[in-house]
Design an enzyme around this catalytic site. Structure first.
Site, PDB file in Angstrom:
ATOM      1  N   ASP A   1       0.805  -1.225   0.000  1.00 33.78           N
ATOM      2  CA  ASP A   1       0.000   0.000   0.000  1.00 33.78           C
ATOM      3  C   ASP A   1       0.841   1.279   0.000  1.00 33.78           C
ATOM      4  OD1 ASP A   1      -2.644  -1.018  -0.059  1.00 33.78           O
ATOM      5  OD2 ASP A   1      -2.412  -1.669   2.023  1.00 33.78           O
TER       6      ASP A   1
ATOM      7  N   ASP B   1      -6.558  -3.499  -6.456  1.00 37.25           N
ATOM      8  CA  ASP B   1      -6.213  -2.217  -5.817  1.00 37.25           C
ATOM      9  C   ASP B   1      -4.746  -1.834  -6.038  1.00 37.25           C
ATOM     10  OD1 ASP B   1      -7.973  -4.052  -4.568  1.00 37.25           O
ATOM     11  OD2 ASP B   1      -8.163  -2.845  -2.770  1.00 37.25           O
TER      12      ASP B   1
HETATM   13  N1  GLY Z   1      -7.434  -1.093  -0.842  1.00 33.56           N
HETATM   14  C1  GLY Z   1      -8.420  -1.594   0.027  1.00 33.56           C
HETATM   15  C2  GLY Z   1      -9.805  -1.223  -0.315  1.00 33.56           C
HETATM   16  O1  GLY Z   1     -10.091  -0.661  -1.353  1.00 33.56           O
HETATM   17  O2  GLY Z   1     -10.661  -1.524   0.494  1.00 33.56           O
END
Ligand code: GLY
Length: 397
Positions: free
Chosen positions: A115, A174
Site C-alpha cells: 500500500d 487495488d
Molecule cells: N485497498 C483496500 C480497499 O479498497 O478496500
C-alpha cells in the site's frame, strides 16, 4: 426569429451546463474547509494519549476511528489537506498538510505492504507536486525502492498481502494504484527499473485480473515458481465470481494513469472498457453511486459505496481528456460529483468532519458498512478539483 434566438440561447446554456459540474464549487469547497476544521479539532480528542494514531479512517459505532501510519488509509487525510491548500492557496492548510504528511514518513521503509502508493503518494506525492520540497523527493524514491522489493519477476507482479493462509502470493486489483509512485520515482531518478516493474505489473494484471466482460476479480493468487495463476477469488466482494465495485474503480483509475505515464494504447483501451462496464451496468443506480458489489444479491437493498463513486469520478475526468468518448466520461463524472454533493454529504458540523456519508469498506466482513471513509473524501475533493481544472480549460497533468 425570436424563436431561433431563444433556441440558440437554450442550446448554448445546455451545452455549457452539460460540460461543467452543476454545483456551486466555492460554496462546496468552503463547506469542505469547515468540515476539515471540525476534523482537525476531533483528531486530538480521539487520539487521547496514543502516539501511534495519526489519521482518520472512518466512524466506528458512531465514533471517530483513527489509524496508525502503517494502515493503508493513513495518507488520505494528509492528501485532502494538500488539496485544500492547492484550492485555497492558504498557508494554514499547507502547514497542516506538512504536519500530517510528516507522520507517514516512516512507512517509506515498511516492506511488509503493497500500500506504499496510497500512503506515500497521496501525502508526499501531493506535497512534492505543490511545494517542490527536496526532502519529499527522497521519501518517494526510498518508498519506491521498498515497494520494488515486493516484485516477483517470474509472476510479473507486486505482492499485495503477506501472511495469509488462503493465498500464496495474492495480488489485488487495488495494487494498480501503487504504480503511480513507481512512475514518479523513475522520473525523479532516471532509474528505469521502477517504471519497468510498474509496466510488467500492469500487463500481468490486465491479462489475469479481467474477465471477458472487463469486470475484474479482486484477488488473483500466483505460483511464483512457475508464474501460473493458482486461483481467482474475492476478499471484499460478494463472491469470487462477482464484481466488487471499488475494485472496478481502482482498475479504471489505475489503467487511466498508466496510459498517462506510458501512452500505451492498450491501457487506454482497457480503461475505456472498464468505464463502459461500470457505466452501462444494469445494476448501477440512476445517480451513478454504485452498490458495494455490482452482483450483490439484494440489490436494491444493498449498501452503496460512495468511495467507489468518487474514485470513479476522478478517474473519468482524466480519462475524458484522452478518450474519443471524452464527453460521455466527463458528463458521467460531473453527474457523480453533483449527486455526491447534493445527496451524500454529511451535514455541516456533523460526522466528526467527514465530507461524505454512505461508503462501504468491506461488506463481506461486515466491516465499515454505510459509513464515511477518508478515501471517499480524498477522491471526492480530487474529482472536484479535476472538474474545476477542465472547466477552466487547464490541463490535469
Ligand atoms: N485497498 C483496500 C480497499 O479498497 O478496500
Amino acid at each position: 426569429m425570436i424563436k431561433k434566438i431563444v433556441a440558440g440561447i437554450l442550446l448554448i446554456t445546455s451545452l455549457s451546463v452539460s460540460e461543467a459540474q452543476k454545483i456551486n464549487l466555492p460554496k462546496v469547497m468552503a463547506e469542505a474547509e469547515k468540515q476539515t476544521e471540525v476534523m482537525l479539532t476531533e483528531i486530538p480528542k480521539a487520539k487521547g494519549v496514543s502516539h501511534d494514531l495519526v489519521s482518520p479512517r472512518t466512524l466506528e459505532n458512531g465514533k471517530l476511528k483513527l489509524v496508525p501510519s502503517k494502515d493503508w488509509t493513513s495518507a488520505f487525510f494528509p492528501g485532502q489537506l494538500w488539496y485544500l491548500y492547492e484550492y485555497t492557496g492558504n498557508n494554514k492548510w499547507k502547514a497542516e498538510a506538512e504536519r500530517y504528511t510528516a507522520t507517514i514518513e516512516k512507512e517509506k521503509t515498511n516492506a511488509g505492504t503493497h500500500d506504499m502508493g496510497f500512503k506515500i503518494y497521496c501525502s508526499f506525492g501531493n506535497g512534492l507536486r505543490l511545494t517542490q520540497n527536496e526532502h519529499y523527493k527522497d521519501v518517494i524514491i526510498q518508498a519506491a525502492k521498498t515497494l520494488s522489493t515486493r516484485f516477483n519477476a517470474t509472476a510479473g507482479v507486486i505482492k499485495s498481502w503477506d501472511n495469509r493462509t488462503k493465498w500464496k502470493y495474492p495480488v489485488i486489483i487495488d495494487n494498480m494504484m501503487n504504480l503511480e509512485l513507481l512512475f514518479e520515482a523513475t522520473k525523479l531518478t532516471g532509474d528505469q527499473s521502477f517504471r519497468k516493474i510498474a509496466i510488467v505489473h500492469a500487463n500481468t494484471t490486465m491479462k489475469n485480473h479481467y474477465r471477458a466482460d472487463f469486470s475484474s476479480y479482486h484477488v488473483v493468487d500466483y505460483d511464483t515458481s512457475t508464474g501460473k495463476v493458482l486461483q481467482k477469488t474475492t476478499h471484499q466482494g460478494y463472491s469470487d465470481a462477482s464484481a466488487w465495485t471499488r475494485g472496478q474503480s481502482w482498475g479504471l483509475y489505475g489503467y487511466t494513469m498508466c496510459y498517462r505515464e506510458t501512452k500505451d494504447k492498450s491501457y487506454l483501451a482497457q480503461a475505456e472498457k472498464v468505464a463502459e462496464y461500470f457505466l452501462n451496468h444494469p445494476n448501477l443506480p440512476k445517480d451513478l453511486v454504485p452498490y458495494y458489489d455490482f452482483d450483490a444479491p439484494g440489490i436494491p437493498n444493498e449498501p452503496r459505496d460512495a468511495s467507489a463513486a468518487s474514485i470513479t469520478a476522478s478517474a473519468l475526468y482524466e480519462l475524458s481528456t484522452y478518450s474519443k468518448n471524452g464527453k460521455k466520461y466527463k458528463d458521467a463524472a460531473n453527474k457523480i460529483v453533483e449527486n455526491l454533493t447534493n445527496s451524500y454529504r454529511a451535514k455541516s458540523g456533523e460526522s466528526y468532519g467527514f465530507l461524505l456519508l454512505h461508503s462501504t469498506g468491506s461488506k463481506a466482513q461486515n466491516s465499515e458498512v454505510d459509513v464515511p471513509l477518508s478515501y471517499a473524501d480524498y477522491y471526492y475533493i480530487e474529482a472536484l478539483l479535476r472538474g474545476k481544472k477542465l472547466k477552466e480549460g487547464k490541463k490535469l497533468f
